[in-house]
Design an enzyme around this catalytic site. Structure first.
Site, PDB file in Angstrom:
ATOM      1  N   ILE A   1       1.084  -1.473   0.256  1.00  0.00           N
ATOM      2  CA  ILE A   1      -0.124   0.062   0.375  1.00  0.00           C
ATOM      3  C   ILE A   1       0.935   1.386  -0.159  1.00  0.00           C
ATOM      4  CG2 ILE A   1      -1.624   1.039   1.302  1.00  0.00           C
ATOM      5  CD1 ILE A   1      -3.011  -1.718   2.530  1.00  0.00           C
TER       6      ILE A   1
ATOM      7  N   PHE B   1       2.865   3.724   7.568  1.00  0.00           N
ATOM      8  CA  PHE B   1       2.614   1.775   6.543  1.00  0.00           C
ATOM      9  C   PHE B   1       3.011   1.054   7.816  1.00  0.00           C
ATOM     10  CE2 PHE B   1       1.799   5.222   2.856  1.00  0.00           C
ATOM     11  CZ  PHE B   1       0.295   4.659   3.606  1.00  0.00           C
TER      12      PHE B   1
ATOM     13  N   SER C   1      -7.464  -1.168   9.971  1.00  0.00           N
ATOM     14  CA  SER C   1      -7.717  -2.078   9.940  1.00  0.00           C
ATOM     15  C   SER C   1      -9.288  -2.135  10.063  1.00  0.00           C
ATOM     16  CB  SER C   1      -7.158  -2.844   9.812  1.00  0.00           C
ATOM     17  OG  SER C   1      -7.120  -4.342   9.262  1.00  0.00           O
TER      18      SER C   1
ATOM     19  N   TYR D   1      -2.811  -9.083  16.007  1.00  0.00           N
ATOM     20  CA  TYR D   1      -2.415  -8.586  14.821  1.00  0.00           C
ATOM     21  C   TYR D   1      -3.962  -7.291  15.109  1.00  0.00           C
ATOM     22  CZ  TYR D   1      -3.182  -5.988  10.062  1.00  0.00           C
ATOM     23  OH  TYR D   1      -3.563  -5.285   9.538  1.00  0.00           O
TER      24      TYR D   1
ATOM     25  N   LYS E   1      -3.853  -2.716  16.064  1.00  0.00           N
ATOM     26  CA  LYS E   1      -4.722  -1.779  15.461  1.00  0.00           C
ATOM     27  C   LYS E   1      -5.519  -1.367  15.995  1.00  0.00           C
ATOM     28  CE  LYS E   1      -2.392  -2.568  11.277  1.00  0.00           C
ATOM     29  NZ  LYS E   1      -1.500  -1.661  11.182  1.00  0.00           N
TER      30      LYS E   1
ATOM     31  N   GLY F   1     -10.704 -17.836  13.081  1.00  0.00           N
ATOM     32  CA  GLY F   1     -10.872 -16.301  13.029  1.00  0.00           C
ATOM     33  C   GLY F   1     -11.354 -15.471  12.121  1.00  0.00           C
TER      34      GLY F   1
END
Ligand code: UDP
Length: 333
Positions: free
Chosen positions: A13, A81, A125, A149, A153, A294
């Site tokens: 990204i 990022f 996210s 993870y 965020k 998940g």
């Protein structure tokens, strides 16, 4: 006018955003430790835009290295990022994920504070919505993440909101990405996972290229129309343009603001396979496999806020995403 620092600017990204920012006339500086990307991305950005970005091979959690960068370059804004991003790996190595992702953000904020840099745009996210009911809108309660993870965020969002609250001159823009796919239409930059891809599109591309013999579809017994999970896939160039709009917003406002970057449309795994086959005139062999731990059945964005406040809306189609992903994959071999 100072420069825009892109941490992780050689990544998927980050590199597309670098291109769009240069095209809009911004001067950028990339900081990347190349742990999950490659130096030749800088050359590719130069080939596409005709302008070579400044590049620092540093880990942004390294305070001394980051300070040296800020001492050399006037930085107006940071787009952050850089980070560990493999969901499964985060379950195996939670401490590494918390240490790396939180540390880099804290080091950036502390360094920005010492140099008077006031604008921070963060790669968050849609995973922070946890198992809430879609469409996800920015004011919904977050949490309930299914892996470390996602929690990094969630925690970084909180850190940034607190920092903006404590310093009213600070500007924080939290961008909640849905599922970025595709590649630059030149085929020069795109998503290049190391090892076996975790994400759907890179996996499909590698099946198309003959690197893997078939795709495993993780579950077809979800409560969705065809039984496979629904995601909001967004072309990475649309996403990159969303960052240009978000940066403009951040440079013009103070306080913390959250934006979804998605299309608002959900597509199932089987729809993605068919879209890839149709766009590229080939066949993707697949097998139905057990559910992946998940995974949630549905995820898609409410997009009105970004449209209204950023004047940004995703433009590209599933066909564009599949065609550009394949063009890039072919260019890798
Ligand atoms: N998926 C799949 N096979 C794969 C990789 C992914 O069936 O090899 C499915 C996955 O279960 C999910 C969707 O594709 O329903 C998108 O997965 P991805 O990892 O790309 O994104 P995320 O789950 O993080 O939204």
């Amino acid at each position: 006018m100072g420069k825009i620092l892109l941490t992780g600017g050689c990544g998927f990204i980050g590199s597309h955003t670098a291109v769009e920012l240069i095209n809009e006339g911004y001067e950028i500086v990339i900081a990347d430790d190349l742990s999950n990307s490659s130096r030749d991305t800088v050359d590719k950005i130069e080939t596409i835009t005709g302008k070579r970005p400044l590049f620092y091979e540093i880990d942004v959690a390294d305070a001394a290295a980051l300070t040296a960068l800020f001492a050399e370059q006037p930085i107006d804004a940071v787009i952050h990022f850089a980070g560990f991003k493999a969901v499964g790996e985060s379950v195996e190595k939670p401490l590494a994920y918390y240490r790396n992702n939180l540390d880099s953000t804290l080091t950036l904020l502390e360094t920005m504070s010492r140099y008077g840099t006031k604008c921070f745009v963060f790669s968050s996210s849609a995973t922070v919505y946890g198992d809430a009911e879609p469409p996800f809108s920015e004011e919904m309660k977050t949490g309930g993440c299914t892996n470390p993870y996602g929690w990094t965020k969630y925690m970084i969002e909180q850190i940034l909101k607190d920092a903006a609250h404590a310093d009213p001159s600070l500007s924080v823009v939290l961008l909640r990405y849905f599922n970025p796919v595709g590649a630059h239409e030149s085929g020069l930059i795109g998503e290049k996972p190391s090892g076996i891809p975790n994400n759907l599109m890179p996996y499909i591309s590698q099946v198309a290229a003959g690197i893997r013999d078939h795709l495993n579809v993780f579950g077809n017994d979800y409560p969705t129309p065809d039984g496979t999970c629904i995601r909001d896939y967004i072309h990475v160039v649309d996403l990159a343009k969303g960052h240009v709009a978000a940066l403009g917003y951040g440079l013009a406002h103070t306080g913390a603001e959250i934006f979804n970057l998605g299309t608002g449309r959900g597509s199932s795994v089987l729809e993605m396979i068919r879209a890839f086959e149709t766009a590229n005139h080939l066949t993707i062999p697949f097998e139905i496999a057990p559910r992946r731990a998940g995974d949630l059945p549905f995820s898609f964005a409410k997009t009105e806020k970004a449209e209204k406040l950023l004047g940004w809306k995703a433009q590209k189609s599933l066909t564009d995403m599949c065609r550009d992903a394949w063009t890039f994959e072919k260019s890798c071999h």
